[in-house]
Write an enzyme that holds these catalytic residues in place. Structure first.
Site: not given
Ligand code: ADP
Length: 301
Positions: A246-249
């Site tokens: 859910a980071a991307g979400d």
């Molecule tokens: P998805 O999960 O859709 O592939 P990402 O992995 O690119 O998306 O993560 C989306 C956003 O979440 C990133 O642009 C960043 O800002 C944040 N993020 C993801 N992983 C981390 C991490 N390990 N540490 C800090 N921020 C993170």
């Protein structure tokens, strides 16, 4: 003010020490069932940031569907456009090898959410037409995206996830595109995801997308590539990530929230990085999404 058109799933998460090989059986070390799906995650994420959110989607006439709908209501969402389908509720089986996941999805009721689904529901048409921001993903049929771009009067944001080669004639009608590097490669028809920032930007330019693009780069942050003007890298906030689900979400929802606060796209992406960072420090999908006041203030630099 925000409408999300997208998926509603019941997530069944099995914690594993490793991903099994084909034909192999292994034991999980944990089980968690919770409402999820990119649509639900983004909708709840926006609501927790303080936005009024309407959800357009479908669940089955089953316990999972009722649990999801109850959860959305508890989060304060408008569920007038959450339909009950003949299909079972969408299901995601997640093999969680901390902090990353391997996922298999059965769309179920989400497959109902096509162009006609949106067009034939007054509440859905109104929710899309009246929203200041409409957020979409690719866990529902692409026809829903066509309906959204036709009906929306506010800003339209497409998170083309999971990686789907969205046809240019649909894609190009969105205002903002938010792919990760793998989804970007899929949109571009490229065999491999770009690594270096310059390659990411070159691939974005190669799409000839008429709007703005924000490519998320995991722990490397994101890069804002405006329709005109220079790309701006936005660093990730350094945290100890325990679960990137859910980071991307949360990033997409916070981007919408930032734009509604009157930030420009770079300002919104900086806010989104802070919100997404909190999400990675917490376990789970919907449970991990922060309230606005749980997001630490930006460091003064
Ligand atoms: P998805 O999960 O859709 O592939 P990402 O992995 O690119 O998306 O993560 C989306 C956003 O979440 C990133 O642009 C960043 O800002 C944040 N993020 C993801 N992983 C981390 C991490 N390990 N540490 C800090 N921020 C993170």
């Amino acid at each position: 003010e925000v409408t999300v058109v997208g998926s509603l799933n019941m997530d069944i998460r099995l914690t594993v020490d490793r991903i099994p090989r084909s034909g192999e059986t292994i034991s999980a070390t944990g089980l968690k069932r919770s409402p999820g799906g990119k649509g639900a995650n983004q909708a709840v994420a926006a609501a927790r940031l303080g936005r009024r959110v309407a959800m357009v989607g479908a669940v089955g006439d089953d316990d999972a569907g009722r649990a999801i709908t109850a959860r959305l209501v508890a989060e304060g969402l408008d569920v007038a456009s959450v339909a009950v389908s003949e299909q079972p509720t969408g299901t995601a089986v997640i093999l969680w090898e901390q902090p990353e996941s391997t996922i298999v999805i059965e769309a179920g009721a989400n497959a109902d959410v096509d162009e006609q689904f949106v067009d034939s529901r007054d509440a859905a048409v109104r929710a899309v037409a009246d929203a200041q921001v409409v957020l979409c993903q690719c866990e529902t049929p692409l026809g829903a995206l066509a309906a959204v771009t036709r009906l929306a009067t506010g800003t339209t944001i497409l998170n083309p996830a999971p990686a789907v080669p969205v046809p240019a004639e649909i894609r190009d009608r969105f205002d903002v595109l938010v792919p990760n590097r793998f989804e970007l490669a899929t949109l571009a028809g490229a065999p491999e995801a770009p690594e270096a920032l310059a390659d990411v930007v070159a691939m974005v330019r190669g799409l000839a997308f008429p709007g703005d693009v924000v490519v998320t780069l995991g722990a490397d942050g994101s890069v804002v590539v405006p329709r005109d003007g220079l790309p701006t890298p936005v660093p990730a906030v350094r945290v100890d990530a325990i679960d990137t689900t859910a980071a991307g979400d949360s990033f997409c929802a916070a981007l919408a929230d930032g734009l509604l606060r009157g930030e420009d796209l770079v300002g919104a992406a900086r806010w989104a990085a802070r919100v997404a960072a909190v999400t990675t420090t917490r376990d789970g999908a919907i449970e991990s999404l922060p309230l606005a006041d749980e997001v630490p203030a930006a460091p003064q630099d």
